[in-house]
Design a protein around this motif. Structure first.
Motif, PDB file in Angstrom:
ATOM      1  N   GLY A 125       0.853  -1.474   0.229  1.00  0.00           N
ATOM      2  CA  GLY A 125      -0.193   0.248  -0.054  1.00  0.00           C
ATOM      3  C   GLY A 125       0.712   1.161  -0.169  1.00  0.00           C
ATOM      4  N   VAL A 161       6.062  -6.348  -2.939  1.00  0.00           N
ATOM      5  CA  VAL A 161       4.544  -6.992  -4.064  1.00  0.00           C
ATOM      6  C   VAL A 161       3.265  -6.029  -4.002  1.00  0.00           C
ATOM      7  CG1 VAL A 161       3.446  -8.959  -4.473  1.00  0.00           C
ATOM      8  CG2 VAL A 161       6.158  -8.967  -3.688  1.00  0.00           C
ATOM      9  N   VAL A 197       1.642  -9.556  -8.958  1.00  0.00           N
ATOM     10  CA  VAL A 197       0.301 -10.092  -8.071  1.00  0.00           C
ATOM     11  C   VAL A 197       0.870 -11.147  -6.563  1.00  0.00           C
ATOM     12  CG1 VAL A 197      -2.298  -9.262  -8.938  1.00  0.00           C
ATOM     13  CG2 VAL A 197      -0.324 -11.740  -9.629  1.00  0.00           C
ATOM     14  N   LEU A 217      -3.885  -6.715   6.301  1.00  0.00           N
ATOM     15  CA  LEU A 217      -4.773  -6.141   5.430  1.00  0.00           C
ATOM     16  C   LEU A 217      -4.746  -6.237   4.109  1.00  0.00           C
ATOM     17  CD1 LEU A 217      -5.416  -2.960   6.980  1.00  0.00           C
ATOM     18  CD2 LEU A 217      -6.360  -5.063   8.296  1.00  0.00           C
TER      19      LEU A 217
HETATM   20  C1  LIG Z   1      -6.621  -2.739   2.325  1.00  0.00           C
HETATM   21  S1  LIG Z   1      -5.187  -2.422   1.196  1.00  0.00           S
HETATM   22  C2  LIG Z   1      -4.064  -2.839   2.658  1.00  0.00           C
HETATM   23  C3  LIG Z   1      -1.870  -1.427   2.229  1.00  0.00           C
HETATM   24  C4  LIG Z   1      -1.320  -1.681   3.267  1.00  0.00           C
HETATM   25  N1  LIG Z   1      -1.338  -3.433   3.906  1.00  0.00           N
HETATM   26  C5  LIG Z   1      -2.387  -1.464   5.155  1.00  0.00           C
HETATM   27  O1  LIG Z   1      -1.980  -2.449   5.711  1.00  0.00           O
HETATM   28  O2  LIG Z   1      -2.621  -0.225   4.901  1.00  0.00           O
HETATM   29  C6  LIG Z   1      -4.952  -3.760   0.563  1.00  0.00           C
HETATM   30  C7  LIG Z   1      -3.239  -3.618  -0.249  1.00  0.00           C
HETATM   31  O3  LIG Z   1      -3.221  -5.043  -1.046  1.00  0.00           O
HETATM   32  C8  LIG Z   1      -3.221  -4.504  -2.415  1.00  0.00           C
HETATM   33  N2  LIG Z   1      -3.490  -5.985  -3.871  1.00  0.00           N
HETATM   34  C9  LIG Z   1      -4.579  -6.015  -3.884  1.00  0.00           C
HETATM   35  N3  LIG Z   1      -4.497  -7.273  -4.887  1.00  0.00           N
HETATM   36  C10 LIG Z   1      -3.578  -7.740  -4.719  1.00  0.00           C
HETATM   37  C11 LIG Z   1      -2.648  -9.149  -5.256  1.00  0.00           C
HETATM   38  N4  LIG Z   1      -3.143  -9.731  -5.781  1.00  0.00           N
HETATM   39  N5  LIG Z   1      -1.515  -8.423  -4.539  1.00  0.00           N
HETATM   40  C12 LIG Z   1      -0.604  -8.410  -3.932  1.00  0.00           C
HETATM   41  N6  LIG Z   1      -1.670  -6.946  -3.252  1.00  0.00           N
HETATM   42  C13 LIG Z   1      -2.692  -6.416  -3.767  1.00  0.00           C
HETATM   43  C14 LIG Z   1      -3.796  -3.254  -3.091  1.00  0.00           C
HETATM   44  O4  LIG Z   1      -3.420  -2.830  -3.473  1.00  0.00           O
HETATM   45  C15 LIG Z   1      -4.003  -2.708  -1.572  1.00  0.00           C
HETATM   46  O5  LIG Z   1      -2.148  -2.288  -1.789  1.00  0.00           O
END
Ligand SMILES: C[S@@+](CC[C@H](N)C(=O)[O-])C[C@H]1O[C@@H](n2cnc3c(N)ncnc32)[C@H](O)[C@@H]1O
Length: 226
Positions: free
Chosen positions: A65, A82, A109, A127
């Protein structure tokens, strides 16, 4: 990187297989987590501090994120993020600079991580398993890239117990919540998913926070050993 399923990648970014970057919601989520990240982290901080304690100098983070977990990394850490959402990248880079973290973004991903087998000591997430398309495939990738004895440390939100008022709210808000938060589900039993992923050991706690975002209030945190 191969792939080409995403026709809405912003100018200057490659399309990423398995992730459909949405210009409006991508930008909204980037701003949302920048503005409310500190508030969310305040609710999770003691559980994250325990799960993310004593991380090695190089860490892979799933879905980093805008950098919510930079504060838990060692001084002078190297973070391999990632993160398939290009709308997160500029804020993540700025936050990494501010924390003195050496950042490497992998715009792939979690279901297909472009790192070799048994090549890392630690993977973290917060998250994220709520949002990925295929949590089982992501955890298989985590196990693949971890060295034997390496750790996967996580702080995730999960489905409430069936039959509880919180679970009812999670079900009622399922569609708009997923639309706003780019596929996020508040109903996943991620403790069961992690426990059945084939790790040598899993140590996790379940807990509840008290935020106004009711579907988001049920959590787990812990560590799984490869
Ligand atoms: C709800 S946000 C959480 C961001 C951060 N980890 C936090 O705790 O604030 C979910 C994150 O997962 C990423 N994401 C979504 N699909 C994903 C995937 N298939 N693989 C890796 N990351 C992914 C999104 O782009 C986003 O940055």
């Amino acid at each position: 990187m191969a792939a080409t399923t995403n026709s809405r990648a912003p100018e200057g970014f490659s399309a990423i297989e398995g992730f459909d970057a949405h210009p409006g919601r991508g930008r909204f989520n980037s701003v949302f987590f920048s503005v409310l990240g500190g508030y969310i982290d305040w609710h999770l901080r003691s559980h994250k501090a325990s799960a993310f304690a004593q991380l090695p100098p190089t860490v892979v983070e799933l879905g980093a994120g805008v950098g919510a977990n930079l504060r838990y990394l060692a001084d002078d850490a190297h973070l391999i993020a990632v993160e398939p959402n290009p709308y997160m990248h500029a804020r993540l880079r700025r936050a990494a600079r501010a924390h003195g973290v050496d950042l490497e973004i992998r715009d792939v991903v979690g279901e297909r991580i472009d790192l070799p087998d048994a090549s890392v000591d630690a993977v973290i997430s917060s998250l994220v398993l709520c949002t990925v398309s295929d949590p089982d495939a992501v955890l298989a990738e985590v196990r693949r890239i971890l060295r034997p004895g390496g750790r996967f440390s996580f702080a995730e939100h999960v489905g409430a117990e069936p039959g509880t008022p919180t679970r009812w709210v999670q079900r009622v808000l399922r569609v708009p919540w997923a639309w706003v938060f780019e596929g996020c589900s508040c109903e996943r039993d991620l403790a069961a998913v992690i426990r059945s992923a084939g790790f040598a050991g899993v140590d996790l706690e379940s807990y509840r926070i008290h935020s106004p975002f009711v579907p988001f209030n049920t959590h787990i945190a812990g560590t799984a050993i490869a």
